[in-house]
Scaffold this motif. Structure first.
Motif, short mmCIF file in Angstrom:
data_model
loop_
_atom_site.label_atom_id
_atom_site.label_comp_id
_atom_site.label_asym_id
_atom_site.label_seq_id
_atom_site.Cartn_x
_atom_site.Cartn_y
_atom_site.Cartn_z
N ARG A 218 0.83 -1.20 0.00
CA ARG A 218 0.00 0.00 0.00
C ARG A 218 0.87 1.26 0.00
NH1 ARG A 218 -4.63 0.72 3.94
NH2 ARG A 218 -5.46 1.86 2.14
N ALA A 219 2.00 1.20 0.70
CA ALA A 219 2.92 2.34 0.70
C ALA A 219 3.43 2.61 -0.72
CB ALA A 219 4.08 2.08 1.65
N TYR A 220 3.78 1.54 -1.43
CA TYR A 220 4.23 1.70 -2.81
C TYR A 220 3.10 2.27 -3.68
CZ TYR A 220 5.84 0.62 -7.52
OH TYR A 220 6.19 0.70 -8.84
N GLN A 221 1.89 1.76 -3.49
CA GLN A 221 0.75 2.27 -4.25
C GLN A 221 0.57 3.77 -4.00
OE1 GLN A 221 -2.32 -0.31 -2.67
NE2 GLN A 221 -2.33 -1.59 -4.50
N ASP A 222 0.66 4.17 -2.74
CA ASP A 222 0.53 5.58 -2.38
C ASP A 222 1.60 6.42 -3.03
OD1 ASP A 222 -1.63 6.44 -0.91
OD2 ASP A 222 -0.48 6.87 0.89
N MET A 223 2.83 5.92 -2.99
CA MET A 223 3.97 6.65 -3.54
C MET A 223 3.84 6.85 -5.04
SD MET A 223 8.01 5.72 -2.91
CE MET A 223 8.10 4.38 -4.10
N LYS A 224 3.28 5.86 -5.71
CA LYS A 224 3.14 5.90 -7.17
C LYS A 224 1.76 6.38 -7.63
CE LYS A 224 7.24 4.41 -8.19
NZ LYS A 224 8.21 5.30 -8.89
N GLY A 225 0.86 6.64 -6.69
CA GLY A 225 -0.49 7.09 -7.06
C GLY A 225 -1.30 6.03 -7.75
N ILE A 226 -1.11 4.76 -7.36
CA ILE A 226 -1.84 3.65 -7.98
C ILE A 226 -3.20 3.49 -7.31
CG2 ILE A 226 -1.83 1.14 -8.36
CD1 ILE A 226 1.22 1.32 -8.45
#
Length: 343
Positions: free
Chosen positions: A335-343
């Motif tokens: 989820r952190a990666y999704q947040d960082m990439k705006g996914i």
């Protein structure tokens, strides 16, 4: 679509999830003893002088094993490796451990290269089970570790750690604000993870504190606002989350210090914004900071000691993202990666 190797490194276990960045295409899940426990076991069995190089990693079991080993044998460590025991190298020396190089060793010794994440070992293990991890260019490595930070002289580790967390929340924090992608002198363990992975050829790397990752993963699919609490083996951290996903309050304490009545009181006053930093710190905890009250729709609990929350009498529910309580931290990292990439 990227594949993510999400790893939550705790004091008891290391929990691995390999999945796509949409949290849909599951590849693998692994739960095994934490690196600190695996290294500690090897040190206890060594029966001779040991030399440690590598990187700063999580202490706990390995620190105790090294200190005990130094009572009977020589223990020599490089500076980076020695900070696994204490950030202050003078304190490491006081524990009987020498700071030096492999050239200082005699002929008969065992060598340990310390690191929290050994991607070659994971890659070999998966390959033995007929699964091939993508190459470094096609793989995101997202790691959760707990880092007390490098406290200045005169300040305790727990005080310094919580000061960093509270400082982010005071500015109006979302979970994205807790992501670390570059080395920083403040967080030595997180920086060592990043440096270690870069040295192993992995450059799509992000790191987050394991307690924050657990809270982020724990609230996956939950109705907000909510209180989310990670009851760990060593520390318990609870956060109040608003409807838009912002963190507006947090406290962190040592799990063994929390009676059911105390835990209930702290949770309720985290919600109504009357909990103070002084009372948590003076009780031996890390601290508390609450910016505003919330009316939680739910109280969500995760962590290896989560059963303790049942004794509070509060209406709690357990976090089980992907229907697996062990995947709370890894899901938080995805989820952190999704947040960082705006996914």
């Amino acid at each position: 679509m990227m594949e993510i190797f999400a790893l939550d490194v705790g004091s008891g276990t290391q929990d691995v999830l390999v999945i796509d960045d949409k949290l849909k295409d599951f590849k693998a899940k692994v739960v095994m003893p934490a690196p600190t426990r695996l290294f500690a076991s090897g040190i206890r069995k060594a029966g001779k002088d040991i030399f440690c190089d590598g990187y700063t990693m999580g202490g706990g079991a390995i620190s105790m094993a090294l200190v005990n080993h130094a009572k009977k044998f020589r223990v020599v460590m490089t500076e980076d490796a020695a900070r696994t025991v204490r950030d202050d190298l003078e304190q490491v020396k006081e524990r009987g451990i020498e700071i030096g190089a492999e050239a200082d060793m005699r002929e008969d010794y065992s060598k340990f290269t310390l690191r929290d994440v050994d991607m070659d070992s994971f890659r070999s293990s998966f390959k033995a089970m007929n699964y091939e991890l993508p190459g470094p260019r096609d793989l995101v490595v997202a790691v959760a570790v707990q880092d007390h930070g490098s406290a200045p002289k005169g300040m305790s580790d727990r005080e310094f750690r919580f000061e960093q967390i509270a400082g982010i929340i005071k500015k109006g924090a979302t979970f994205r604000d807790f992501i670390i992608t570059r080395e920083t002198p403040v967080f030595t363990r997180a920086s060592a993870v990043i440096r270690s992975l870069h040295d192993q050829g992995y450059h799509n790397v992000l790191v987050m504190d394991t307690k924050i990752a657990g809270i982020f993963g724990g609230m996956y699919g939950a109705k907000l606002p909510a209180i989310v609490m990670d009851v760990g083996n060593g520390h318990t951290t609870a956060a109040s989350i608003t409807e838009d996903g912002s963190i507006v309050g947090i406290f962190e304490h040592h799990t063994f210090s929390l009676t059911p009545n105390k835990m209930k009181d702290y949770i309720e006053r985290l919600a109504n914004a009357t909990l103070t930093n002084e009372e948590i710190f003076n009780d031996g905890g890390h601290g508390a900071y609450v910016r505003e009250p919330i009316s939680p729709e739910s109280i969500i609990v995760t962590g290896p000691r989560r059963m303790q929350a049942e004794e509070t009498g509060l209406n709690i529910r357990y976090a089980t993202p992907l229907e697996d309580v062990y995947m709370v931290g890894p899901v938080g990292m995805v989820r952190a990666y999704q947040d960082m990439k705006g996914i």
